[in-house]
Scaffold this motif. Structure first.
Motif, PDB file in Angstrom:
ATOM      1  N   ASN A 194       0.821  -1.204   0.000  1.00  0.00           N
ATOM      2  CA  ASN A 194       0.000   0.000   0.000  1.00  0.00           C
ATOM      3  C   ASN A 194       0.859   1.260   0.000  1.00  0.00           C
ATOM      4  OD1 ASN A 194      -2.578   1.455   0.369  1.00  0.00           O
ATOM      5  ND2 ASN A 194      -1.753   1.932   2.383  1.00  0.00           N
ATOM      6  N   MET A 195       1.881   1.284   0.851  1.00  0.00           N
ATOM      7  CA  MET A 195       2.742   2.468   0.922  1.00  0.00           C
ATOM      8  C   MET A 195       3.517   2.669  -0.374  1.00  0.00           C
ATOM      9  SD  MET A 195       4.168   2.562   4.876  1.00  0.00           S
ATOM     10  CE  MET A 195       4.706   0.858   4.917  1.00  0.00           C
ATOM     11  N   PHE A 196       3.972   1.564  -0.977  1.00  0.00           N
ATOM     12  CA  PHE A 196       4.743   1.694  -2.215  1.00  0.00           C
ATOM     13  C   PHE A 196       3.863   2.181  -3.359  1.00  0.00           C
ATOM     14  CE2 PHE A 196       6.964  -0.424  -5.944  1.00  0.00           C
ATOM     15  CZ  PHE A 196       7.957   0.546  -6.020  1.00  0.00           C
ATOM     16  N   ILE A 197       2.651   1.649  -3.463  1.00  0.00           N
ATOM     17  CA  ILE A 197       1.726   2.119  -4.501  1.00  0.00           C
ATOM     18  C   ILE A 197       1.461   3.606  -4.336  1.00  0.00           C
ATOM     19  CG2 ILE A 197      -0.681   2.019  -5.277  1.00  0.00           C
ATOM     20  CD1 ILE A 197      -0.592  -1.002  -4.867  1.00  0.00           C
ATOM     21  N   ASN A 198       1.208   4.031  -3.106  1.00  0.00           N
ATOM     22  CA  ASN A 198       0.954   5.458  -2.859  1.00  0.00           C
ATOM     23  C   ASN A 198       2.165   6.306  -3.233  1.00  0.00           C
ATOM     24  OD1 ASN A 198      -1.650   5.076  -1.892  1.00  0.00           O
ATOM     25  ND2 ASN A 198      -0.981   4.788   0.214  1.00  0.00           N
ATOM     26  N   GLU A 199       3.361   5.814  -2.916  1.00  0.00           N
ATOM     27  CA  GLU A 199       4.580   6.545  -3.252  1.00  0.00           C
ATOM     28  C   GLU A 199       4.709   6.707  -4.769  1.00  0.00           C
ATOM     29  OE1 GLU A 199       9.462   6.014  -3.020  1.00  0.00           O
ATOM     30  OE2 GLU A 199       8.156   4.570  -2.011  1.00  0.00           O
ATOM     31  N   VAL A 200       4.517   5.614  -5.503  1.00  0.00           N
ATOM     32  CA  VAL A 200       4.689   5.650  -6.955  1.00  0.00           C
ATOM     33  C   VAL A 200       3.650   6.554  -7.614  1.00  0.00           C
ATOM     34  CG1 VAL A 200       4.603   4.271  -9.063  1.00  0.00           C
ATOM     35  CG2 VAL A 200       5.786   3.385  -7.045  1.00  0.00           C
ATOM     36  N   VAL A 201       2.395   6.406  -7.204  1.00  0.00           N
ATOM     37  CA  VAL A 201       1.329   7.213  -7.802  1.00  0.00           C
ATOM     38  C   VAL A 201       1.533   8.691  -7.481  1.00  0.00           C
ATOM     39  CG1 VAL A 201      -1.158   7.688  -7.798  1.00  0.00           C
ATOM     40  CG2 VAL A 201      -0.339   5.327  -7.826  1.00  0.00           C
ATOM     41  N   ASN A 202       1.932   9.003  -6.241  1.00  0.00           N
ATOM     42  CA  ASN A 202       2.158  10.403  -5.859  1.00  0.00           C
ATOM     43  C   ASN A 202       3.298  11.027  -6.652  1.00  0.00           C
ATOM     44  OD1 ASN A 202       0.108  10.428  -3.958  1.00  0.00           O
ATOM     45  ND2 ASN A 202       1.438   9.850  -2.260  1.00  0.00           N
ATOM     46  N   LYS A 203       4.339  10.248  -6.934  1.00  0.00           N
ATOM     47  CA  LYS A 203       5.488  10.787  -7.668  1.00  0.00           C
ATOM     48  C   LYS A 203       5.203  10.915  -9.165  1.00  0.00           C
ATOM     49  CE  LYS A 203       8.303  11.218  -4.186  1.00  0.00           C
ATOM     50  NZ  LYS A 203       8.721  12.570  -3.722  1.00  0.00           N
ATOM     51  N   LEU A 204       4.508   9.934  -9.733  1.00  0.00           N
ATOM     52  CA  LEU A 204       4.270   9.944 -11.184  1.00  0.00           C
ATOM     53  C   LEU A 204       3.023  10.739 -11.559  1.00  0.00           C
ATOM     54  CD1 LEU A 204       5.132   6.238 -12.150  1.00  0.00           C
ATOM     55  CD2 LEU A 204       6.638   8.238 -12.104  1.00  0.00           C
ATOM     56  N   GLY A 205       2.057  10.835 -10.646  1.00  0.00           N
ATOM     57  CA  GLY A 205       0.844  11.589 -10.919  1.00  0.00           C
ATOM     58  C   GLY A 205      -0.262  10.729 -11.495  1.00  0.00           C
ATOM     59  N   GLU A 206      -1.498  11.185 -11.332  1.00  0.00           N
ATOM     60  CA  GLU A 206      -2.668  10.453 -11.809  1.00  0.00           C
ATOM     61  C   GLU A 206      -2.856  10.572 -13.319  1.00  0.00           C
ATOM     62  OE1 GLU A 206      -4.949   8.668 -10.187  1.00  0.00           O
ATOM     63  OE2 GLU A 206      -4.470   9.005  -8.078  1.00  0.00           O
ATOM     64  N   ASP A 207      -2.227  11.574 -13.932  1.00  0.00           N
ATOM     65  CA  ASP A 207      -2.466  11.825 -15.358  1.00  0.00           C
ATOM     66  C   ASP A 207      -1.896  10.750 -16.271  1.00  0.00           C
ATOM     67  OD1 ASP A 207      -3.697  14.143 -14.614  1.00  0.00           O
ATOM     68  OD2 ASP A 207      -1.961  15.423 -14.992  1.00  0.00           O
ATOM     69  N   ILE A 208      -1.030   9.884 -15.747  1.00  0.00           N
ATOM     70  CA  ILE A 208      -0.390   8.873 -16.607  1.00  0.00           C
ATOM     71  C   ILE A 208      -1.329   7.736 -16.967  1.00  0.00           C
ATOM     72  CG2 ILE A 208       1.884   9.373 -15.641  1.00  0.00           C
ATOM     73  CD1 ILE A 208       1.673   6.755 -14.062  1.00  0.00           C
ATOM     74  N   PHE A 209      -2.432   7.603 -16.229  1.00  0.00           N
ATOM     75  CA  PHE A 209      -3.300   6.449 -16.429  1.00  0.00           C
ATOM     76  C   PHE A 209      -4.296   6.711 -17.556  1.00  0.00           C
ATOM     77  CE2 PHE A 209      -2.167   6.312 -11.845  1.00  0.00           C
ATOM     78  CZ  PHE A 209      -1.327   5.213 -11.927  1.00  0.00           C
ATOM     79  N   LYS A 210      -4.203   5.879 -18.572  1.00  0.00           N
ATOM     80  CA  LYS A 210      -5.086   5.958 -19.730  1.00  0.00           C
ATOM     81  C   LYS A 210      -5.627   4.554 -20.009  1.00  0.00           C
ATOM     82  CE  LYS A 210      -3.583  10.256 -20.415  1.00  0.00           C
ATOM     83  NZ  LYS A 210      -4.400  11.447 -20.157  1.00  0.00           N
TER      84      LYS A 210
END
Length: 569
Positions: A227-243
């Motif tokens: 959970n912490m790693f997913i949050n770290e990755v998403v926070n750093k890369l941003g939500e806009d990458i998901f298509k």
């Protein structure tokens, strides 16, 4: 039992005839969490962690202060004199009062009316982390405290442990005395059914729960790390990458696999079969090839379940991110952009033969129509995907490696960025899974290096001929790059260019500028660098002789400058 049954066990224990029980379960299964939840709603309780405890005194002190904190404020004043009379030797400061710690029996009797105001209520004392006690504290002493406390009316004792973590000596003692010291033993063998979903939140859990069911592990801390790693990755890369093509589900799965592999399996490929010679040969590829670990994670942990196989191009970055804590946001976003800009519908492990053959054919048409302006990382990613599927389908992609490299020649010319070093201009092979695509990428990198230095030397020549000596950043980059040039043909090309252009040396005669003199010094240093790092004996001497030979004139300042340059003074 499951960890969430602990609440009912403690409820039943309070009203039972038992005085001392053991709750046993491996680390991370949720024992402490559910005990803490229970204690929040239980007034008369005392929680003591045995973590690092060296002796029985420290345990009794902690019980004492825990009970004092729970007692009504008036009772402390009213009974302070009585408490003080029972004080013994140890001097302790507590909330501004100078106190000594009473014996547990006297303590209990002093506060009995306040802690047990209603008849039938029990003081519940819970000892956690038995396996983490200090070696100086004998398990027999812990059992002694439990036995002594349980003899007082209204006190019930719970011992919480992960007995599988006890060392051999402690385990032997524990097994020898547990029957006498414990009335009832409860074993927590599973985490609560809802625990993973509560930790990961529903959207992540719905993605990974099928994968979790494939493996037998009970450590909830692993889910917390996921959970912490997913949050770290998403926070750093941003939500806009998901298509549509690069999905949240694929990122969740890659994060899950990276954490699970490195935490639960200690980064060892324990799922590989070793039953025959064919398996051993195949396993060697996983263990020794550059892309083997990612392929192992994809096949054996994720069960080939990514929504889009192209997402594997990001997998190595995610896995390395978790292992090392370092990552390149720029490189990851470049690959994600390439995936999201891919024009076809993504295909994966669950696609039909015809859909996969269509992917291969479309890639061939795409390569034949290249204009030279496409993102080269995107092109290589498509090539890698096509080669991988072609291997699965046992078909030929219909275009040779030589033809592909030739078609990428325009891309090489267009992509050179002289503000960066030659290495930074190269394409990364980390995100390429196909061995054939890696060979193509390596050949493209060879072409990139040659083109980089061709353009670099071209710009140096242009500024040299125009006398723009203040534009010396390209010359600096050539100097900085000399040590990294290993390929013989490239060295020969650079040496030939220097010779044909008189070493790009602007003869410092007459009145000169400071930037011209700096250029002369940089060329002199460049020649010395080549001699040292390319093992070219007397190369600088030949350069000096050439320059001195061209400097025959009556210009005394020229001779003076050259003497300084070549250290003749």
């Amino acid at each position: 039992m499951k960890a969430d049954h602990i609440h009912q066990v403690l409820e039943d224990f309070i009203s039972s005839k038992y005085q001392k029980i053991l709750i046993d379960g491996t680390w991370g299964i949720g024992k402490t969490k559910y005990i803490s939840d229970f204690l929040e709603n239980h007034t008369y309780s005392c929680y003591v962690s045995l973590f690092g405890k060296r002796d029985t005194d420290s345990i009794i002190h902690e019980i004492y202060f825990s009970i004092i904190e729970q007692a009504p404020r008036g009772s402390i004043t009213k009974h302070f004199r009585t408490i003080r009379e029972t004080m013994k030797n140890l001097d302790v400061s507590f909330k501004g009062l100078s106190l000594s710690v009473p014996l547990i029996g006297s303590l209990y009797k002093t506060l009995e009316k306040q802690l047990l105001r209603n008849e039938g209520n029990s003081l519940l004392i819970i000892f956690d982390d038995l396996e983490r006690k200090h070696d100086n504290l004998d398990i027999k002493e812990v059992f002694g405290i439990l036995d002594s406390l349980s003899k007082f009316k209204g006190i019930k004792v719970v011992l919480v442990a992960a007995t599988d973590q006890l060392n051999e000596k402690n385990k032997t003692t524990f097994n020898e005395y547990k029957e006498k010291a414990i009335d009832r033993h409860y074993e927590v063998s599973e985490y609560a059914s809802e625990a993973p979903a509560q930790i990961l939140k529903n959207d992540v859990w719905q993605v990974v729960k099928i994968l979790v069911q494939e493996f037998n592990f009970n450590n909830l801390r692993t889910f917390e790390k996921i959970n912490m790693f997913i949050n770290e990755v998403v926070n750093k890369l941003g939500e806009d990458i998901f298509k549509e093509k690069f999905t949240k589900a694929d990122l969740y799965k890659m994060c899950f696999a990276s954490v699970f592999f490195n935490v639960e399996h200690k980064a060892k490929m324990i799922l590989l079969e070793e039953d025959n010679s064919t398996s051993k040969i195949r396993n060697g590829v996983y263990k020794e090839s550059e892309s083997g670990e990612i392929e192992y994670l994809y096949r054996y942990i994720l069960k080939c379940s990514l929504d889009n196989q192209m997402s594997k191009n990001v997998f190595r970055y995610i896995n390395d991110w978790f292992k090392t804590g370092t990552y390149s946001k720029e490189e990851i976003l470049t690959i994600v952009d390439a995936i999201n800009s891919y024009e076809e519908t993504p295909h994966n492990f669950f696609s039909s033969d015809q859909e996969i053959l269509s992917v291969i054919e479309n890639c061939k048409r795409y390569l034949c129509s290249l204009k030279g302006t496409e993102n080269i990382n995107d092109v290589l990613s498509r090539i890698s995907t096509a080669f991988l599927w072609a291997e699965v389908m046992s078909v030929d992609i219909g275009i040779t490696e030589d033809e592909i490299v030739k078609k990428l020649s325009k891309h090489v010319v267009n992509m050179i960025d002289l503000t960066k070093g030659s290495y930074q201009n190269q394409v990364s092979t980390w995100n390429i899974e196909s061995e054939r695509a890696i060979r193509i990428a390596n050949r493209v990198n060879d072409d990139i290096i040659l083109e980089y230095f061709r353009q670099l030397l071209g710009n140096i020549e242009l500024h040299y001929l125009r006398g723009k000596y203040d534009e010396n950043h390209y010359l600096k980059q050539l100097y900085d790059s000399i040590i990294s040039v290993k390929e013989g043909d490239l060295r020969e090309a650079i040496l030939k260019c220097l010779k044909e252009h008189q070493y790009f040396f602007p003869m410092p005669s007459g009145k000169i500028t400071e930037s011209q003199w700096y250029w002369c010094r940089m060329i002199n240093k460049l020649i010395k660098e080549i001699e040292v790092h390319w093992d070219m004996e007397n190369y600088h001497c030949k350069f000096e002789e050439y320059i001195m030979g061209k400097a025959v004139s009556n210009d005394k300042m020229l001779k003076n400058r050259l003497s300084y340059l070549f250290e003749k003074k």
